[in-house]
Design a protein around this motif. Structure first.
Motif, PDB file in Angstrom:
ATOM      1  N   VAL A   3       0.869  -1.173   0.000  1.00 49.79           N
ATOM      2  CA  VAL A   3       0.000   0.000   0.000  1.00 49.79           C
ATOM      3  C   VAL A   3       0.907   1.225   0.000  1.00 49.79           C
ATOM      4  CG1 VAL A   3      -1.798   1.294   1.189  1.00 49.79           C
ATOM      5  CG2 VAL A   3      -1.833  -1.219   1.205  1.00 49.79           C
ATOM      6  N   VAL A  69      -8.293  11.881   0.883  1.00 49.37           N
ATOM      7  CA  VAL A  69      -8.069  10.971  -0.244  1.00 49.37           C
ATOM      8  C   VAL A  69      -8.741  11.568  -1.474  1.00 49.37           C
ATOM      9  CG1 VAL A  69      -8.557   8.689  -1.201  1.00 49.37           C
ATOM     10  CG2 VAL A  69      -7.959   8.912   1.191  1.00 49.37           C
ATOM     11  N   THR A  72      -7.341   6.637  -6.010  1.00 51.14           N
ATOM     12  CA  THR A  72      -6.652   5.370  -5.780  1.00 51.14           C
ATOM     13  C   THR A  72      -6.135   4.884  -7.122  1.00 51.14           C
ATOM     14  OG1 THR A  72      -8.661   4.068  -6.083  1.00 51.14           O
ATOM     15  CG2 THR A  72      -8.119   4.719  -3.829  1.00 51.14           C
ATOM     16  N   ARG A  73      -5.161   4.001  -7.042  1.00 44.76           N
ATOM     17  CA  ARG A  73      -4.580   3.477  -8.277  1.00 44.76           C
ATOM     18  C   ARG A  73      -3.936   2.131  -7.956  1.00 44.76           C
ATOM     19  NH1 ARG A  73      -2.152   6.576 -12.752  1.00 44.76           N
ATOM     20  NH2 ARG A  73      -0.769   5.179 -13.847  1.00 44.76           N
ATOM     21  N   LEU A  83      -1.063  -0.815  -4.373  1.00 45.96           N
ATOM     22  CA  LEU A  83      -2.306  -0.069  -4.291  1.00 45.96           C
ATOM     23  C   LEU A  83      -1.922   1.302  -3.766  1.00 45.96           C
ATOM     24  CD1 LEU A  83      -5.350   0.332  -4.364  1.00 45.96           C
ATOM     25  CD2 LEU A  83      -5.430  -0.573  -2.027  1.00 45.96           C
ATOM     26  N   LEU A  85      -2.870   4.965  -2.499  1.00 46.95           N
ATOM     27  CA  LEU A  85      -3.882   5.874  -1.976  1.00 46.95           C
ATOM     28  C   LEU A  85      -3.335   7.271  -2.236  1.00 46.95           C
ATOM     29  CD1 LEU A  85      -4.598   4.163   1.458  1.00 46.95           C
ATOM     30  CD2 LEU A  85      -5.815   3.846  -0.705  1.00 46.95           C
TER      31      LEU A  85
END
Length: 137
Positions: A3, A69, A72-73, A83, A85
């Motif tokens: 992440v 936020v 996301t990608r 992942l 954020l």
């Protein structure tokens, strides 16, 4: 899966985005150019919003407020799944001071950004900034 936290620091009154200069790129991705958003990995037990502010402080010396936020990608980076954020926040203080692995930085308008900022094309950055502006309103 890793992440990743990517952060878009915005100087609201100047309508500029602070970008980091990283020779060799983040996350082993030198081919994506030398300009990036501050970026780091989320560790066990860390809160993503707090980590976003810590990353900007450590890499650019700047304080953020209103961190939210904005995207996301998910992508494959080398041999790992990431992942991301994506957070944005308003620069609220601090003394600009690049910290490793950042070697420099600049504050640029959207029009002054290079086509590619690390993992993000300039058009995507425009969408992320627009989301932040709408969320702050």
């Amino acid at each position: 899966m890793i992440v990743r936290i990517d952060v878009v620091p915005i100087v609201l009154e100047a309508r500029r985005i602070v970008v980091a200069e990283v020779i060799g790129g983040f996350h082993g991705q030198a081919q994506l150019g030398r300009f990036w958003f501050p970026s780091g990995v989320l560790g066990p037990g860390e809160q993503p919003g707090e980590r976003a502010a810590e990353i900007v402080k450590a890499q650019l010396g700047l304080d953020l407020e209103g961190v939210v936020v904005v995207g996301t990608r998910a992508e494959r980076v080398g041999d790992e799944d990431h992942l991301a954020l994506v957070f944005a926040g308003a620069v609220s203080g601090g003394e600009p001071a690049p910290g490793p692995p950042v070697s420099g930085f600049s504050a640029r308008t959207l029009a002054e950004l290079p086509d590619q900022l690390g993992f993000y094309h300039r058009d995507v950055v425009e969408v992320l900034v627009s989301r932040y502006e709408r969320l702050r309103a």
